[in-house]
Every structure is written in structure tokens, then in C-alpha cells.
Scaffold this motif. Structure first.
Motif, short mmCIF file in Angstrom:
data_model
loop_
_atom_site.label_atom_id
_atom_site.label_comp_id
_atom_site.label_asym_id
_atom_site.label_seq_id
_atom_site.Cartn_x
_atom_site.Cartn_y
_atom_site.Cartn_z
N ASP A 197 0.83 -1.21 0.00
CA ASP A 197 0.00 0.00 0.00
C ASP A 197 0.86 1.25 0.00
N GLU A 198 1.94 1.22 0.76
CA GLU A 198 2.84 2.38 0.80
C GLU A 198 3.52 2.59 -0.54
N LYS A 199 3.91 1.51 -1.19
CA LYS A 199 4.51 1.62 -2.52
C LYS A 199 3.55 2.26 -3.51
N LYS A 200 2.30 1.81 -3.48
CA LYS A 200 1.31 2.34 -4.41
C LYS A 200 1.04 3.82 -4.13
N PHE A 201 1.00 4.17 -2.85
CA PHE A 201 0.71 5.57 -2.49
C PHE A 201 1.83 6.49 -2.97
N VAL A 202 3.08 6.15 -2.65
CA VAL A 202 4.21 6.99 -3.02
C VAL A 202 4.33 7.09 -4.54
N GLN A 203 4.26 5.94 -5.21
CA GLN A 203 4.39 5.95 -6.67
C GLN A 203 3.24 6.69 -7.32
N GLY A 204 2.04 6.57 -6.74
CA GLY A 204 0.88 7.27 -7.28
C GLY A 204 1.03 8.78 -7.20
N GLU A 205 1.59 9.26 -6.08
CA GLU A 205 1.83 10.70 -5.91
C GLU A 205 2.80 11.22 -6.98
N ILE A 206 3.87 10.47 -7.19
CA ILE A 206 4.88 10.89 -8.17
C ILE A 206 4.32 10.82 -9.59
N ASP A 207 3.61 9.74 -9.90
CA ASP A 207 3.04 9.58 -11.25
C ASP A 207 2.04 10.69 -11.57
N ALA A 208 1.25 11.10 -10.56
CA ALA A 208 0.27 12.15 -10.78
C ALA A 208 0.95 13.47 -11.13
N GLU A 209 2.07 13.75 -10.48
CA GLU A 209 2.81 14.97 -10.81
C GLU A 209 3.43 14.89 -12.19
N ASN A 210 4.04 13.75 -12.48
CA ASN A 210 4.74 13.60 -13.76
C ASN A 210 3.79 13.61 -14.95
N ALA A 211 2.52 13.28 -14.69
CA ALA A 211 1.56 13.25 -15.79
C ALA A 211 1.35 14.62 -16.40
N SER A 212 1.64 15.67 -15.62
CA SER A 212 1.45 17.03 -16.13
C SER A 212 2.65 17.56 -16.88
N GLY A 213 3.73 16.75 -16.95
CA GLY A 213 4.94 17.21 -17.63
C GLY A 213 5.30 16.33 -18.79
N PRO A 214 6.36 16.67 -19.53
CA PRO A 214 6.81 15.88 -20.66
C PRO A 214 7.28 14.52 -20.21
N SER A 215 7.25 13.57 -21.11
CA SER A 215 7.60 12.20 -20.74
C SER A 215 8.64 11.61 -21.68
N LYS A 216 9.55 12.43 -22.11
CA LYS A 216 10.62 11.94 -22.97
C LYS A 216 11.68 11.24 -22.14
N HIS A 217 12.42 10.37 -22.77
CA HIS A 217 13.44 9.61 -22.07
C HIS A 217 14.79 9.82 -22.72
N GLY A 218 15.83 9.49 -21.94
CA GLY A 218 17.18 9.43 -22.47
C GLY A 218 17.61 10.71 -23.16
N LEU A 219 18.17 10.55 -24.37
CA LEU A 219 18.69 11.69 -25.10
C LEU A 219 17.60 12.70 -25.42
N SER A 220 16.36 12.23 -25.59
CA SER A 220 15.26 13.16 -25.90
C SER A 220 15.07 14.17 -24.78
N SER A 221 15.19 13.72 -23.52
CA SER A 221 15.03 14.64 -22.40
C SER A 221 16.13 15.70 -22.41
N TYR A 222 17.32 15.32 -22.82
CA TYR A 222 18.44 16.26 -22.91
C TYR A 222 18.17 17.29 -24.00
N LEU A 223 17.64 16.86 -25.14
CA LEU A 223 17.36 17.76 -26.25
C LEU A 223 16.23 18.72 -25.92
N ILE A 224 15.25 18.27 -25.13
CA ILE A 224 14.18 19.17 -24.69
C ILE A 224 14.77 20.34 -23.93
N ALA A 225 15.69 20.05 -23.02
CA ALA A 225 16.31 21.10 -22.21
C ALA A 225 17.07 22.08 -23.11
N MET A 226 17.77 21.59 -24.11
CA MET A 226 18.57 22.45 -24.97
C MET A 226 17.71 23.40 -25.80
#
Length: 414
Positions: A197-226
Motif C-alpha cells: 500500500d505504501e509503494k502504491k501511495f508513493v508511486q501514485g503521488e509521483i506519477d500524478a505529478e509527472n503526468a502534467s509534464g513531458p515524458s521523454k526519455h534518455g537523449l530526448s530529455s536532454y534535447l528538450i532542455a537544450m
């Protein structure tokens, strides 16, 4: 409570191994006939290696996890730090400092990224404040420790005190790196000490925040910043703050020594005073920032205070008590900007795009880690004084705070 004490201890050792050269130079310069310019270049060249390898290290952390990445970083930099005891000429000094930068690359931004996996934004300023205060604690503990080793260990087995300092302070880093491998969990879902239950709660909080932002990975995240102009403005602000950080880190022992204190142990205890003030103040300001859900002014005002204090030092030569008041204010302001800046950035860069963005900003900003000690070493060699450096770094701190106020709107950092 399981994560922060371990990460805090890691950063104390990381910062101690990074800046103990500031104490070593009290003896090393005379033993090896190094000028202030040679010392400044060697102190700063660390950041060339750090700059070149920081982004790849942070992207690797996202791919293989924090546990393996931090273990690799700590064991290797501990070995190189111990290897600093072998320095005998400028070229070996430059080489080992460069290698130390390579192997420590990615540690700080990696931890900042790692904390976004565990803590929602509303708690992040105080969490980062506690973690970041480790470098002030390194100053509190490292000053007396380095001074004691250099003073009391000199001559054992025919080694100078500064060589013993590198050996004794580098070994615990290797050992703690091994501890990290067995005790650090990559994400909440992998934590055996949390219930389902604690795992689901913590991960759920983080996932809810991240849902409002970009979801690129790896080199793509670096290029977004540039591609984001604001990232470059924030990088410039961080550059000015870093200049202040490493002025205090690399030159504070010299400033204290030039007040007439020659014993390394006494220098160590006196340098602990500003860092003690900074440690307490940074945590309290971070807690206040979280309560008010305000970051901009909590970053900009301390930066301005630090800048004014550094410039003020120019006008109080000979007054030891007032000098220490100003040094304490400068340390408090400089150290406080760190958690506030990274709270702003980690809340601005949502989701996995933070991996490349955080590393990109830090790597650009850390050019100041090279520029500051190199320029200050050149200034001191040329003029015999750090007064011009105080003007430059103090003005930069003020400008960095102004950039934060101009670049970041209130709703982007709450």
C-alpha cells in the motif's frame, strides 16, 4: 528516514573529497613550490572532467538505476581522492583533479533526479535543503578533521600531513559506496521496507505529478532542455551561484590563514564557523520555503545577501570579528541558494525530462566551478589579494538572484 541519512552521508564525503584540496594547499603549495595560479587551475580543472561526463552519467542513472550508478561513482572517486596523495608536480596535480571530476560526474544532479522519484514537489525544498546542507556540514566537519590530520599526522611513515589527509578522507568514500550497493533502492516499487500500500501511495503521488509534464526519455530529455531558452537563463544563474560556492570552498582556508592564523588545526576550526551558520540557516529557510510554497525570493534574497557580504569583506581588512560575521552571512546566503535553486528547477522540469534537463543545467553552471578558482588564483598571484575576486563573485551572486526573479514566474515554482 531510510534514504536521506544515507544520501546525506554520501554527499558529505563527496564534497569533502572535492574541496579538501583547499586545506591541502596550505602545506602543498610550499612543499611542491606551487603558485596560487597553479593551485587555482588544479582546483578548477576538476570541473572540466565533471562537465564532460555529467550528462552521460545522469542519463546512465536513468537507464541502470541509482544504486549501481552511485556505487560506481563513489568507489572510483574515493580511489582517485586517495591517489591525490601521490601528487609531486603540477602535471600530476592537474591529471588527478581532472580524473576526480570525471569519476564524480553526475553525483549531485543524479541525487536530485533520484529524489524526484521519491518526494512530491511540495516536500522537495526541505528535502533538498537537508541533502544540500551536507556540503556545509562537510565544511563544519572537514575543516577541523583536515586540520588535525595535517597537523598531527605529518611525518608518519615519511609522508607529509596533506598526503595523509587525502588517504584518510578518501578511504571512507570507497567503503560507503559498497554500502550504497546493498542498501539503496532505485524506486519506491523496489523498496522491500515499504508495504504494498505504501509503494502504491508513493508511486501514485509521483506519477500524478509527472503526468502534467513531458515524458521523454534518455537523449530526448536532454534535447528538450537544450531547446528551452529559460534553461539557459537558469544555467547562467547557477553559474554565478557556483562561483560563490567554490570561492568559499577552495579559498576560505586561505582567507582565514591570511588573518594571521598559521596552525592548520586552528584554521580548520575557524572555517567551521561560517559553515555551521550556513547549515542551520539553510534547513530553516528550506522549511519556511515549503510552508509558504515560495521559492523565488527564498533563492534571490540569500543570493543578494551573500553578494553584499562578499563585497563588504573588502572594507573590513584587519577586523577579524566583523570579517567572520560577513563570512558567515556569505556562507549562509551561498549555501541557501542551492536547495532553493534545485527545488525551482525540479518543479519546472516535470517527469522524466528532468533527467537530461537537470544534468544540462548543472553541467553548464559548473563551468563556474572551473572559472572561479582559476580566476581567483590568477587574481591573487597577480595582485597579492582576493579583493577583485570578491567584487566579481559578489556581483555575480546578486546578478544570479536577479535572474531568478526575472526568469521564473511564481506559479512555475510552487
Amino acid at each position: 528516514m531510510r534514504l536521506l541519512p544515507l544520501l546525506f552521508a554520501c554527499y558529505v564525503l563527496a564534497y569533502l573529497d572535492r574541496i579538501n584540496v583547499g586545506f591541502a594547499q596550505l602545506q602543498m603549495k610550499s612543499d611542491l613550490a606551487f603558485s596560487d595560479a597553479v593551485y587555482g587551475l588544479g582546483a578548477g580543472i576538476f570541473f572540466v572532467g565533471y562537465f564532460l561526463f555529467e550528462v552521460p552519467s545522469n542519463l546512465l542513472l536513468q537507464k541502470i538505476g541509482a544504486r549501481k550508478t552511485i556505487t560506481r561513482i563513489m568507489v572510483m572517486w574515493g580511489l582517485i581522492s586517495m591517489g591525490m596523495s601521490l601528487v609531486h608536480a603540477p602535471w600530476s596535480f592537474y591529471l588527478l583533479r581532472f580524473l576526480l571530476g570525471i569519476f564524480e560526474a553526475g553525483f549531485f544532479p543524479g541525487i536530485i533526479l533520484y529524489l524526484t522519484y521519491w518526494y512530491p514537489a511540495r516536500y522537495r525544498a526541505r528535502v533538498i535543503a537537508v541533502f544540500s546542507s551536507a556540503f556545509a556540514v562537510a565544511g563544519v566537519v572537514g575543516g577541523p578533521l583536515s586540520g588535525w590530520i595535517m597537523n598531527d599526522m605529518a611525518g608518519y611513515w615519511g609522508l607529509e600531513g596533506w598526503r595523509w589527509m587525502f588517504i584518510i578522507e578518501g578511504l571512507p568514500t570507497c567503503l560507503l559506496g559498497i554500502v550504497v550497493f546493498f542498501f539503496l533502492d532505485d524506486k519506491p516499487t523496489a523498496a522491500t521496507w515499504l508495504s504494498d500500500d505504501e509503494k502504491k501511495f508513493v508511486q501514485g503521488e509521483i506519477d500524478a505529478e509527472n503526468a502534467s509534464g513531458p515524458s521523454k526519455h534518455g537523449l530526448s530529455s536532454y534535447l528538450i532542455a537544450m531547446r528551452d531558452p529559460k534553461i539557459y537563463v537558469l544555467s547562467l544563474s547557477w553559474f554565478f551561484f557556483v562561483c560563490g560556492i567554490y570561492m568559499m570552498s577552495f579559498w576560505l582556508p586561505t582567507i582565514v590563514k591570511e588573518m594571521g592564523v598559521s596552525n592548520p588545526l586552528h584554521v580548520g576550526f575557524l572555517t567551521a564557523i561560517p559553515f555551521t551558520v550556513a547549515t542551520v540557516g539553510t534547513i530553516l529557510i528550506g522549511m519556511h520555503s515549503d510552508r509558504r510554497l515560495e521559492r523565488r525570493w527564498h533563492c534571490a534574497l540569500p543570493a543578494g545577501i551573500a553578494g553584499a557580504a562578499l563585497i563588504g569583506l573588502i572594507f573590513v581588512h584587519g577586523n577579524v570579528y566583523l570579517s567572520f560575521v560577513l563570512l558567515s552571512l556569505a556562507s549562509l546566503g551561498i549555501v541557501t541558494t542551492v536547495p532553493q535553486f534545485w527545488a525551482i528547477l525540479s518543479e519546472y522540469l516535470k517527469g522524466t525530462a528532468a533527467a537530461g534537463g537537470i544534468a544540462f543545467v548543472n553541467s553548464l553552471g559548473l563551468i563556474g566551478g572551473f572559472a572561479s578558482p582559476f580566476a581567483l588564483g590568477w587574481i591573487k598571484t597577480s595582485t597579492g589579494s582576493l579583493d577583485m575576486g570578491n567584487w566579481l563573485v559578489g556581483s555575480g551572486m546578486v546578478l544570479g538572484g536577479v535572474l531568478i526573479l526575472l526568469a521564473v514566474r511564481p506559479r512555475e515554482c510552487v
